[in-house]
Enzyme design. Structure first.
Site, PDB file in Angstrom:
ATOM      1  N   ASP A   8       0.830  -1.223   0.000  1.00  0.00           N
ATOM      2  CA  ASP A   8       0.000   0.000   0.000  1.00  0.00           C
ATOM      3  C   ASP A   8       0.862   1.269   0.000  1.00  0.00           C
ATOM      4  O   ASP A   8       0.655   2.165   0.834  1.00  0.00           O
ATOM      5  CB  ASP A   8      -0.905   0.044   1.249  1.00  0.00           C
ATOM      6  CG  ASP A   8      -1.663  -1.241   1.512  1.00  0.00           C
ATOM      7  OD1 ASP A   8      -2.033  -1.916   0.532  1.00  0.00           O
ATOM      8  OD2 ASP A   8      -1.913  -1.552   2.690  1.00  0.00           O
ATOM      9  N   GLU A  26     -11.651  -0.355  -2.597  1.00  0.00           N
ATOM     10  CA  GLU A  26     -10.780   0.218  -1.555  1.00  0.00           C
ATOM     11  C   GLU A  26      -9.638   0.972  -2.239  1.00  0.00           C
ATOM     12  O   GLU A  26      -9.631   1.142  -3.452  1.00  0.00           O
ATOM     13  CB  GLU A  26     -10.226  -0.894  -0.649  1.00  0.00           C
ATOM     14  CG  GLU A  26      -9.348  -1.915  -1.378  1.00  0.00           C
ATOM     15  CD  GLU A  26      -8.942  -3.106  -0.518  1.00  0.00           C
ATOM     16  OE1 GLU A  26      -9.382  -3.223   0.635  1.00  0.00           O
ATOM     17  OE2 GLU A  26      -8.193  -3.946  -1.043  1.00  0.00           O
TER      18      GLU A  26
HETATM   19  O1  FUB Z   1      -2.928  -3.633   3.652  1.00  0.00           O
HETATM   20  C1  FUB Z   1      -4.187  -3.954   4.177  1.00  0.00           C
HETATM   21  C2  FUB Z   1      -5.247  -3.684   3.188  1.00  0.00           C
HETATM   22  O2  FUB Z   1      -5.018  -4.443   2.008  1.00  0.00           O
HETATM   23  C3  FUB Z   1      -5.309  -2.262   2.681  1.00  0.00           C
HETATM   24  O3  FUB Z   1      -5.824  -1.365   3.616  1.00  0.00           O
HETATM   25  C4  FUB Z   1      -6.123  -2.488   1.465  1.00  0.00           C
HETATM   26  O4  FUB Z   1      -6.193  -1.406   0.595  1.00  0.00           O
HETATM   27  C5  FUB Z   1      -5.431  -3.694   0.868  1.00  0.00           C
HETATM   28  O5  FUB Z   1      -4.280  -3.329   0.138  1.00  0.00           O
END
Ligand code: FUB
Length: 340
Positions: A32, A239
């Site tokens: 991320d 997301e």
């Molecule tokens: O890294 C944990 C979670 O996985 C992130 O918050 C999401 O966007 C996904 O990449």
């Protein structure tokens, strides 16, 4: 699993070439990556993946991260420098578990880290931590941001000096627990033919520590001006919000989660509406895909992660960078998720 991803990617004829990306930090698993330019350097704020032994599930319990590191780069081809641990879950007074995606912005020479973490009731909230330098250490506030929920904050500074947070994530990110910023029961996703759950956008208060208003829905429209539907899984938001500006237009980019794409939509102001444009990054190896975009020395870069170095373990991801380009109409040329 890797074969499935390759087959899925090859179906997308628009994206013909393998990309020429580079891994940024082979010594540890980082995901991320939120990248910004501060003090003429690139700073990267990733999640710090680790092997916790927690089995994989749709809640994302296997993403059990406990601290953040900060990285910097003098230039994209240089080695990254690890500034070490800058915030630990143990030091956050309201902590439950799982430090997920974070982002950092600067105001008046102070640095504000916005992060997602579950509180003591296992509910994701957004927190703020402050530093005097872009490389930390970051000191957390005693409580989460009032009225905050879900995951994946992206902090965006507009040219007029206003700051916005973009956030949200469905499934394990708990966005489906909410409607109109309130917890609802039952906490279900909309039906396939209903408008998709939207990411949220909110202006940050002048002290940078709170929301200055109620979070608003960031609506993504199709080319006919209709809101994307929940069942349109290759386009709708899942997301990983990111906002950047190019030639006075606002580019909102995000992950489609279970269809493993990074897509983008363009709008005329920070709140939208935004109109869906296409794919920036086709599926990478690993379930999640998550990115940031920045301009440095006149070139544009996509920072992202994949799970190639861990042999496809989706909770052990490695951060990467690749150059991106726009065409003459301001469209981003798509990148293949599989590297050469
Ligand atoms: O890294 C944990 C979670 O996985 C992130 O918050 C999401 O966007 C996904 O990449």
């Amino acid at each position: 699993f890797v074969k499935d991803i390759i087959a899925l990617t090859q179906k997308k004829k628009v994206i013909k070439k393998m990309n020429k990306s580079k891994y940024l930090y082979p010594r540890d698993y980082m995901a991320d990556p939120s990248a910004h330019v501060f003090e003429n350097k690139i700073y990267i704020y990733p999640s710090h993946d680790r092997e916790s032994g927690i089995p994989e599930n749709d809640n994302g319990d296997h993403f059990d991260m406990q601290d953040y590191h900060v990285f910097s780069l003098e230039d994209v081809q240089d080695e990254v420098f690890d500034h070490g641990k800058v915030l630990d879950v143990k030091d956050i007074p309201w902590s439950g578990r799982q430090l997920w995606d974070s982002d950092v912005t600067e105001k008046d020479s102070k640095y504000y880290m916005y992060f997602s973490m579950k509180d003591k009731n296992d509910i994701f909230r957004l927190g703020v931590a402050l530093a005097d330098k872009p490389y930390g250490p970051f000191i957390p506030q005693d409580d989460p941001i009032k009225g905050s929920y879900s995951i994946d904050p992206c902090a965006f500074k507009d040219e007029d000096g206003s700051y916005y947070l973009y956030f949200g994530g469905i499934w394990g990110g708990q966005l489906q627990f909410y409607r109109n910023n309130k917890i609802v029961v039952p906490n279900e996703l909309p039906k396939a033919d209903e408008p998709a759950l939207t990411p949220k956008v909110v202006k940050i208060s002048t002290d940078m520590l709170e929301f200055s208003e109620q979070p608003r829905d960031l609506v993504i429209l199709d080319k006919n001006g209709m809101a994307l539907r929940q069942g349109d899984t290759e386009k709708r938001f899942f997301e990983a919000s990111w906002m950047h500006k190019y030639k006075d237009k606002y580019y909102f980019s995000y992950s489609t989660g279970d269809s493993h794409l990074i897509c983008y939509a363009i709008g005329d102001n920070p709140y939208g509406p935004f109109t869906y444009q296409g794919v920036i990054l086709s599926p990478v190896v690993g379930w999640t895909t998550h990115h940031s975009i920045l301009e440095f020395k006149g070139k544009w870069y996509l920072f992202y992660h994949d799970s190639v170095p861990s042999g496809g373990k989706t909770w052990l991801r490695s951060m990467k960078v690749v150059e991106i380009e726009y065409d003459e109409d301001g469209h981003i040329k798509p990148i293949h998720g599989l590297s050469s």
